[in-house]
Design a protein around this motif. Structure first.
Motif, PDB file in Angstrom:
ATOM      1  N   PHE A 105      23.279 -80.837  28.425  1.00  0.00           N
ATOM      2  CA  PHE A 105      24.220 -81.938  28.266  1.00  0.00           C
ATOM      3  C   PHE A 105      23.491 -83.167  27.746  1.00  0.00           C
ATOM      4  CE2 PHE A 105      26.024 -85.814  30.235  1.00  0.00           C
ATOM      5  CZ  PHE A 105      27.258 -85.827  29.599  1.00  0.00           C
ATOM      6  N   ALA A 106      24.156 -83.928  26.876  1.00  0.00           N
ATOM      7  CA  ALA A 106      23.584 -85.190  26.409  1.00  0.00           C
ATOM      8  C   ALA A 106      24.680 -86.243  26.288  1.00  0.00           C
ATOM      9  CB  ALA A 106      22.889 -85.013  25.064  1.00  0.00           C
ATOM     10  N   VAL A 107      24.309 -87.473  26.593  1.00  0.00           N
ATOM     11  CA  VAL A 107      25.133 -88.643  26.324  1.00  0.00           C
ATOM     12  C   VAL A 107      24.561 -89.268  25.062  1.00  0.00           C
ATOM     13  CG1 VAL A 107      25.794 -90.950  27.132  1.00  0.00           C
ATOM     14  CG2 VAL A 107      25.626 -89.067  28.767  1.00  0.00           C
ATOM     15  N   LEU A 108      25.420 -89.649  24.132  1.00  0.00           N
ATOM     16  CA  LEU A 108      25.001 -90.346  22.926  1.00  0.00           C
ATOM     17  C   LEU A 108      25.696 -91.701  22.916  1.00  0.00           C
ATOM     18  CD1 LEU A 108      25.336 -87.468  20.277  1.00  0.00           C
ATOM     19  CD2 LEU A 108      23.412 -87.988  21.788  1.00  0.00           C
ATOM     20  N   GLY A 109      24.913 -92.771  22.974  1.00  0.00           N
ATOM     21  CA  GLY A 109      25.456 -94.120  23.031  1.00  0.00           C
ATOM     22  C   GLY A 109      25.403 -94.811  21.684  1.00  0.00           C
ATOM     23  N   PHE A 110      26.547 -95.364  21.274  1.00  0.00           N
ATOM     24  CA  PHE A 110      26.657 -96.063  19.997  1.00  0.00           C
ATOM     25  C   PHE A 110      27.098 -97.509  20.246  1.00  0.00           C
ATOM     26  CE2 PHE A 110      26.769 -91.703  18.701  1.00  0.00           C
ATOM     27  CZ  PHE A 110      26.150 -91.693  17.454  1.00  0.00           C
ATOM     28  N   PRO A 111      26.145 -98.445  20.316  1.00  0.00           N
ATOM     29  CA  PRO A 111      26.512 -99.852  20.490  1.00  0.00           C
ATOM     30  C   PRO A 111      27.461-100.314  19.380  1.00  0.00           C
ATOM     31  CG  PRO A 111      24.157 -99.547  20.771  1.00  0.00           C
ATOM     32  CD  PRO A 111      24.700 -98.259  20.240  1.00  0.00           C
ATOM     33  N   CYS A 112      28.404-101.155  19.768  1.00  0.00           N
ATOM     34  CA  CYS A 112      29.421-101.644  18.834  1.00  0.00           C
ATOM     35  C   CYS A 112      29.782-103.078  19.208  1.00  0.00           C
ATOM     36  CB  CYS A 112      30.655-100.739  18.910  1.00  0.00           C
ATOM     37  SG  CYS A 112      32.000-101.252  17.840  1.00  0.00           S
ATOM     38  N   ASN A 113      29.900-103.939  18.208  1.00  0.00           N
ATOM     39  CA  ASN A 113      30.195-105.352  18.440  1.00  0.00           C
ATOM     40  C   ASN A 113      31.618-105.711  17.998  1.00  0.00           C
ATOM     41  OD1 ASN A 113      29.262-107.917  19.367  1.00  0.00           O
ATOM     42  ND2 ASN A 113      29.072-108.589  17.250  1.00  0.00           N
ATOM     43  N   GLN A 114      32.485-104.737  17.832  1.00  0.00           N
ATOM     44  CA  GLN A 114      33.820-104.991  17.293  1.00  0.00           C
ATOM     45  C   GLN A 114      34.827-105.483  18.324  1.00  0.00           C
ATOM     46  OE1 GLN A 114      34.386-101.166  14.977  1.00  0.00           O
ATOM     47  NE2 GLN A 114      35.227-102.678  13.569  1.00  0.00           N
ATOM     48  N   PHE A 115      34.517-105.420  19.581  1.00  0.00           N
ATOM     49  CA  PHE A 115      35.490-105.769  20.608  1.00  0.00           C
ATOM     50  C   PHE A 115      34.988-106.978  21.391  1.00  0.00           C
ATOM     51  CE2 PHE A 115      35.525-101.193  19.857  1.00  0.00           C
ATOM     52  CZ  PHE A 115      36.796-101.066  19.314  1.00  0.00           C
ATOM     53  N   VAL A 120      29.833 -92.117  23.280  1.00  0.00           N
ATOM     54  CA  VAL A 120      30.420 -93.334  23.833  1.00  0.00           C
ATOM     55  C   VAL A 120      30.049 -94.537  22.976  1.00  0.00           C
ATOM     56  CG1 VAL A 120      30.590 -94.757  25.919  1.00  0.00           C
ATOM     57  CG2 VAL A 120      29.990 -92.344  26.123  1.00  0.00           C
ATOM     58  N   ASN A 121      31.047 -95.383  22.648  1.00  0.00           N
ATOM     59  CA  ASN A 121      30.722 -96.668  22.018  1.00  0.00           C
ATOM     60  C   ASN A 121      30.480 -97.680  23.141  1.00  0.00           C
ATOM     61  OD1 ASN A 121      33.736 -96.434  22.262  1.00  0.00           O
ATOM     62  ND2 ASN A 121      33.699 -98.550  21.558  1.00  0.00           N
ATOM     63  N   THR A 122      29.327 -98.296  23.108  1.00  0.00           N
ATOM     64  CA  THR A 122      28.862 -99.116  24.227  1.00  0.00           C
ATOM     65  C   THR A 122      28.763-100.596  23.841  1.00  0.00           C
ATOM     66  OG1 THR A 122      26.559 -98.750  23.615  1.00  0.00           O
ATOM     67  CG2 THR A 122      27.531 -97.186  25.185  1.00  0.00           C
ATOM     68  N   ALA A 123      28.601-101.431  24.849  1.00  0.00           N
ATOM     69  CA  ALA A 123      28.386-102.868  24.660  1.00  0.00           C
ATOM     70  C   ALA A 123      27.690-103.425  25.899  1.00  0.00           C
ATOM     71  CB  ALA A 123      29.701-103.596  24.422  1.00  0.00           C
ATOM     72  N   CYS A 148      30.121-106.437  28.384  1.00  0.00           N
ATOM     73  CA  CYS A 148      31.511-106.014  28.592  1.00  0.00           C
ATOM     74  C   CYS A 148      31.745-105.775  30.081  1.00  0.00           C
ATOM     75  CB  CYS A 148      31.737-104.719  27.793  1.00  0.00           C
ATOM     76  SG  CYS A 148      33.336-103.934  28.012  1.00  0.00           S
ATOM     77  N   GLY A 149      32.979-105.898  30.498  1.00  0.00           N
ATOM     78  CA  GLY A 149      33.303-105.594  31.887  1.00  0.00           C
ATOM     79  C   GLY A 149      33.016-104.145  32.249  1.00  0.00           C
ATOM     80  N   PHE A 150      32.969-103.269  31.247  1.00  0.00           N
ATOM     81  CA  PHE A 150      32.683-101.857  31.485  1.00  0.00           C
ATOM     82  C   PHE A 150      31.189-101.525  31.376  1.00  0.00           C
ATOM     83  CE2 PHE A 150      37.114-101.640  29.740  1.00  0.00           C
ATOM     84  CZ  PHE A 150      37.725-101.272  30.924  1.00  0.00           C
ATOM     85  N   THR A 151      30.355-102.518  31.073  1.00  0.00           N
ATOM     86  CA  THR A 151      28.921-102.277  30.896  1.00  0.00           C
ATOM     87  C   THR A 151      28.284-101.552  32.080  1.00  0.00           C
ATOM     88  OG1 THR A 151      28.737-104.134  29.374  1.00  0.00           O
ATOM     89  CG2 THR A 151      26.695-103.402  30.410  1.00  0.00           C
ATOM     90  N   ALA A 195      33.089-109.290  20.479  1.00  0.00           N
ATOM     91  CA  ALA A 195      31.689-109.622  20.161  1.00  0.00           C
ATOM     92  C   ALA A 195      30.798-109.425  21.389  1.00  0.00           C
ATOM     93  CB  ALA A 195      31.574-111.044  19.602  1.00  0.00           C
ATOM     94  N   GLN A 196      30.991-108.301  22.079  1.00  0.00           N
ATOM     95  CA  GLN A 196      30.293-108.048  23.339  1.00  0.00           C
ATOM     96  C   GLN A 196      28.992-107.274  23.178  1.00  0.00           C
ATOM     97  OE1 GLN A 196      33.413-106.350  25.798  1.00  0.00           O
ATOM     98  NE2 GLN A 196      34.199-108.370  26.290  1.00  0.00           N
ATOM     99  N   GLU A 197      28.570-107.053  21.930  1.00  0.00           N
ATOM    100  CA  GLU A 197      27.259-106.450  21.661  1.00  0.00           C
ATOM    101  C   GLU A 197      26.591-107.229  20.518  1.00  0.00           C
ATOM    102  OE1 GLU A 197      24.532-105.261  22.681  1.00  0.00           O
ATOM    103  OE2 GLU A 197      25.366-103.338  23.262  1.00  0.00           O
TER     104      GLU A 197
END
Length: 158
Positions: free
Chosen positions: A57-67, A30-33, A36-39, A69-71
Motif C-alpha cells: 500500500f502507498a499514499v501519494l500526496g499532491f500538494p495543491c494551492n487552489q483552495f 490525496v491532494n494536500t495542503a 487547511c482545517g483538514f491538515t 491558498a492553503q498551500e
C-alpha cells in the motif's frame, strides 16, 4: 492515456516519477495542503502508510494551492512542514493544480474515473482516490473522510 500507470509526476524534490513505479500496489492519492482545517489528516495518512505499506500500500500526496491558498509554500517548506509536524514518509509530489486549465493530467484522469459531489471537479483539499492493485480507480472520498475510516476498504484490496 488509459491507465494510471501511463502518467508521471515530479516528486517534491523535482525527480520525475512514473506512476508505473507503484504498479501492483493499492494507492490512496490525496491532494494536500499545509494550512487547511483538514491538515491533521496527514497523521492518519502516515499511520495507514506505515501500517499497510509492507503489504503493498502507498499514499501519494499532491500538494495543491487552489483552495483558499492553503498551500503557499515552496517545495522545501512543504517538505519541512510535513516532516516536522507529521513525520510524513509517504511520497510527496510537487505542488499541482487539480482543477482548471492547468490541472495535472493524473488528476484529470482520476476525476474522469470517479466523479464527486461537484461532478468532475475536486471540491477541496484532502479529496482522496483509492486505486486497486490493477490500477483501477475504485473510490473517491470527500475531504471530510478521515483516513482511519478508510482502513477496512483498503485492507480488502490488499
Amino acid at each position: 492515456m488509459s491507465a494510471i500507470y501511463d502518467f508521471k509526476a515530479n516528486s517534491l524534490l523535482g525527480e520525475e516519477v512514473p506512476m508505473r513505479r507503484f504498479e501492483g500496489q493499492v494507492l490512496l492519492i490525496v491532494n494536500t495542503a499545509s494550512k487547511c482545517g483538514f491538515t491533521p489528516q496527514y497523521r492518519g495518512l502516515e499511520d495507514l502508510y506505515r501500517d499497510l505499506s509492507p503489504r503493498g500500500f502507498a499514499v501519494l500526496g499532491f500538494p495543491c494551492n487552489q483552495f483558499g491558498a492553503q498551500e503557499p509554500g515552496q517545495a522545501s517548506e512543504i517538505q519541512e512542514f510535513c516532516s516536522t509536524n507529521y513525520d510524513v514518509t509517504f511520497p510527496l509530489f510537487e505542488k499541482i493544480d487539480v482543477n482548471g486549465a492547468n490541472a495535472h493530467p493524473l488528476y484529470e484522469y482520476l476525476k474522469r474515473q470517479q466523479s464527486g459531489l461537484l461532478g468532475a471537479s475536486i471540491k477541496w483539499n484532502f479529496t482522496k482516490f483509492l486505486v486497486d492493485r490493477a490500477g483501477r480507480v475504485i473510490a473517491r472520498y470527500a475531504p471530510t473522510a478521515r483516513p482511519e475510516g478508510l482502513r477496512q476498504q483498503i485492507e480488502t484490496l490488499l
